[in-house]
Scaffold this motif. Structure first.
Motif, PDB file in Angstrom:
ATOM      1  N   ILE A 187       0.883  -1.196   0.011  1.00  0.00           N
ATOM      2  CA  ILE A 187       0.048  -0.055  -0.061  1.00  0.00           C
ATOM      3  C   ILE A 187       1.066   1.155   0.043  1.00  0.00           C
ATOM      4  O   ILE A 187       1.798   1.272   1.078  1.00  0.00           O
ATOM      5  N   ALA A 188       0.736   2.127  -1.094  1.00  0.00           N
ATOM      6  CA  ALA A 188       1.486   3.332  -1.004  1.00  0.00           C
ATOM      7  C   ALA A 188       1.012   4.243   0.150  1.00  0.00           C
ATOM      8  O   ALA A 188       0.064   4.423   0.572  1.00  0.00           O
ATOM      9  N   ARG A 189       2.139   5.007   0.728  1.00  0.00           N
ATOM     10  CA  ARG A 189       2.036   5.901   1.745  1.00  0.00           C
ATOM     11  C   ARG A 189       0.868   6.593   1.877  1.00  0.00           C
ATOM     12  O   ARG A 189       0.167   7.166   2.680  1.00  0.00           O
ATOM     13  N   VAL A 190       0.657   7.230   0.519  1.00  0.00           N
ATOM     14  CA  VAL A 190      -0.358   8.304   0.158  1.00  0.00           C
ATOM     15  C   VAL A 190      -1.552   7.938   0.319  1.00  0.00           C
ATOM     16  O   VAL A 190      -2.714   8.411   0.344  1.00  0.00           O
ATOM     17  N   ALA A 191      -1.861   6.227   0.250  1.00  0.00           N
ATOM     18  CA  ALA A 191      -3.435   5.696   0.344  1.00  0.00           C
ATOM     19  C   ALA A 191      -3.405   5.027   1.674  1.00  0.00           C
ATOM     20  O   ALA A 191      -4.391   4.637   2.194  1.00  0.00           O
ATOM     21  N   TRP A 192      -2.571   5.357   2.649  1.00  0.00           N
ATOM     22  CA  TRP A 192      -2.710   4.838   3.883  1.00  0.00           C
ATOM     23  C   TRP A 192      -3.998   5.397   4.746  1.00  0.00           C
ATOM     24  O   TRP A 192      -4.648   4.593   5.539  1.00  0.00           O
ATOM     25  N   GLU A 193      -4.154   6.365   4.491  1.00  0.00           N
ATOM     26  CA  GLU A 193      -5.410   7.216   5.283  1.00  0.00           C
ATOM     27  C   GLU A 193      -6.887   6.687   4.929  1.00  0.00           C
ATOM     28  O   GLU A 193      -7.796   6.841   5.496  1.00  0.00           O
ATOM     29  N   GLN A 194      -6.839   6.122   3.539  1.00  0.00           N
ATOM     30  CA  GLN A 194      -8.097   5.570   2.981  1.00  0.00           C
ATOM     31  C   GLN A 194      -8.051   3.891   2.993  1.00  0.00           C
ATOM     32  O   GLN A 194      -9.121   3.348   2.798  1.00  0.00           O
ATOM     33  N   ALA A 195      -6.767   3.374   3.512  1.00  0.00           N
ATOM     34  CA  ALA A 195      -6.855   1.845   3.621  1.00  0.00           C
ATOM     35  C   ALA A 195      -7.515   1.228   5.021  1.00  0.00           C
ATOM     36  O   ALA A 195      -6.888   1.304   5.953  1.00  0.00           O
ATOM     37  N   ALA A 196      -8.769   0.888   4.735  1.00  0.00           N
ATOM     38  CA  ALA A 196      -9.425   0.517   6.010  1.00  0.00           C
ATOM     39  C   ALA A 196      -8.919  -0.841   6.154  1.00  0.00           C
ATOM     40  O   ALA A 196      -8.790  -1.641   5.591  1.00  0.00           O
ATOM     41  N   LEU A 197      -8.753  -0.995   7.776  1.00  0.00           N
ATOM     42  CA  LEU A 197      -8.353  -2.350   8.209  1.00  0.00           C
ATOM     43  C   LEU A 197      -9.775  -3.180   8.740  1.00  0.00           C
ATOM     44  O   LEU A 197     -10.775  -2.477   9.019  1.00  0.00           O
ATOM     45  N   LYS A 198      -9.408  -4.456   8.611  1.00  0.00           N
ATOM     46  CA  LYS A 198     -10.662  -5.165   8.969  1.00  0.00           C
ATOM     47  C   LYS A 198     -10.035  -6.543   9.780  1.00  0.00           C
ATOM     48  O   LYS A 198      -9.093  -6.680   9.991  1.00  0.00           O
ATOM     49  N   ASP A 199     -10.957  -6.892  10.802  1.00  0.00           N
ATOM     50  CA  ASP A 199     -10.440  -7.966  11.740  1.00  0.00           C
ATOM     51  C   ASP A 199      -9.934  -9.127  10.799  1.00  0.00           C
ATOM     52  O   ASP A 199     -10.348  -9.537  10.087  1.00  0.00           O
ATOM     53  N   GLY A 200      -8.630  -9.494  11.335  1.00  0.00           N
ATOM     54  CA  GLY A 200      -8.251 -10.837  10.549  1.00  0.00           C
ATOM     55  C   GLY A 200      -7.086 -10.371   9.518  1.00  0.00           C
ATOM     56  O   GLY A 200      -6.639 -11.394   8.981  1.00  0.00           O
ATOM     57  N   ASP A 201      -7.366  -9.062   9.134  1.00  0.00           N
ATOM     58  CA  ASP A 201      -6.256  -8.883   8.023  1.00  0.00           C
ATOM     59  C   ASP A 201      -4.786  -9.145   8.326  1.00  0.00           C
ATOM     60  O   ASP A 201      -4.138  -9.443   9.435  1.00  0.00           O
ATOM     61  N   ARG A 202      -3.904  -9.488   7.345  1.00  0.00           N
ATOM     62  CA  ARG A 202      -2.826  -9.906   7.362  1.00  0.00           C
ATOM     63  C   ARG A 202      -1.675  -8.608   6.873  1.00  0.00           C
ATOM     64  O   ARG A 202      -1.993  -8.231   5.733  1.00  0.00           O
ATOM     65  N   LEU A 203      -0.906  -8.270   7.734  1.00  0.00           N
ATOM     66  CA  LEU A 203      -0.034  -7.281   7.340  1.00  0.00           C
ATOM     67  C   LEU A 203       1.441  -7.717   7.639  1.00  0.00           C
ATOM     68  O   LEU A 203       1.692  -8.494   8.426  1.00  0.00           O
ATOM     69  N   GLU A 204       2.363  -7.156   6.751  1.00  0.00           N
ATOM     70  CA  GLU A 204       3.721  -7.250   6.613  1.00  0.00           C
ATOM     71  C   GLU A 204       4.254  -5.896   6.781  1.00  0.00           C
ATOM     72  O   GLU A 204       3.853  -5.008   5.961  1.00  0.00           O
ATOM     73  N   VAL A 205       4.925  -5.737   7.650  1.00  0.00           N
ATOM     74  CA  VAL A 205       5.528  -3.973   8.158  1.00  0.00           C
ATOM     75  C   VAL A 205       7.040  -4.333   8.287  1.00  0.00           C
ATOM     76  O   VAL A 205       7.647  -4.910   9.108  1.00  0.00           O
ATOM     77  N   VAL A 206       7.583  -3.387   7.277  1.00  0.00           N
ATOM     78  CA  VAL A 206       9.109  -3.376   7.308  1.00  0.00           C
ATOM     79  C   VAL A 206       9.484  -1.876   7.750  1.00  0.00           C
ATOM     80  O   VAL A 206       9.032  -0.938   7.150  1.00  0.00           O
ATOM     81  N   HIS A 207      10.411  -2.044   8.566  1.00  0.00           N
ATOM     82  CA  HIS A 207      10.826  -0.603   9.164  1.00  0.00           C
ATOM     83  C   HIS A 207      12.138  -0.606   8.893  1.00  0.00           C
ATOM     84  O   HIS A 207      13.156  -1.382   9.099  1.00  0.00           O
ATOM     85  N   PHE A 208      12.539   0.571   8.162  1.00  0.00           N
ATOM     86  CA  PHE A 208      14.099   0.845   7.587  1.00  0.00           C
ATOM     87  C   PHE A 208      14.830   1.359   8.627  1.00  0.00           C
ATOM     88  O   PHE A 208      14.197   2.436   9.144  1.00  0.00           O
ATOM     89  N   VAL A 209      15.946   0.885   8.909  1.00  0.00           N
ATOM     90  CA  VAL A 209      16.712   1.460   9.870  1.00  0.00           C
ATOM     91  C   VAL A 209      18.240   1.844   9.356  1.00  0.00           C
ATOM     92  O   VAL A 209      18.718   1.296   8.486  1.00  0.00           O
TER      93      VAL A 209
END
Length: 76
Positions: free
Chosen positions: A46-68
């Motif tokens: 999901i593009a960062r500009v779309a995060w405010e519109q990206a609704a989450l639902k119970d059970g959604d699968r997310l992979e989050v990568v944090h750059f250091v």
């Protein structure tokens, strides 16, 4: 209401997130810096500009990568 999400392969309960939570709210809840994170929601990046519109639902699968940043380029 709260959400239970699959976050990086682990089930995680978020009692503080409302039923209409967005990806933007989740990133804030995780206290991650928006400019150093990439997020995949149910197999789709999901593009960062779309995060405010990206609704989450119970059970959604997310992979989050944090750059250091960091490291040293000097020779030893």
């Amino acid at each position: 209401m709260s959400l239970t999400l699959q976050l990086n392969g682990n089930s995680r309960h978020f009692p503080e997130l409302p039923a209409d939570a967005t990806l933007d709210l989740l990133v804030k809840e995780l206290a991650l810096q928006h400019d150093r994170v990439a997020v995949e929601l149910n197999g789709e990046i999901i593009a960062r500009v779309a995060w405010e519109q990206a609704a989450l639902k119970d059970g959604d699968r997310l992979e989050v990568v944090h750059f250091v940043g960091g490291g040293c380029l000097s020779k030893v």
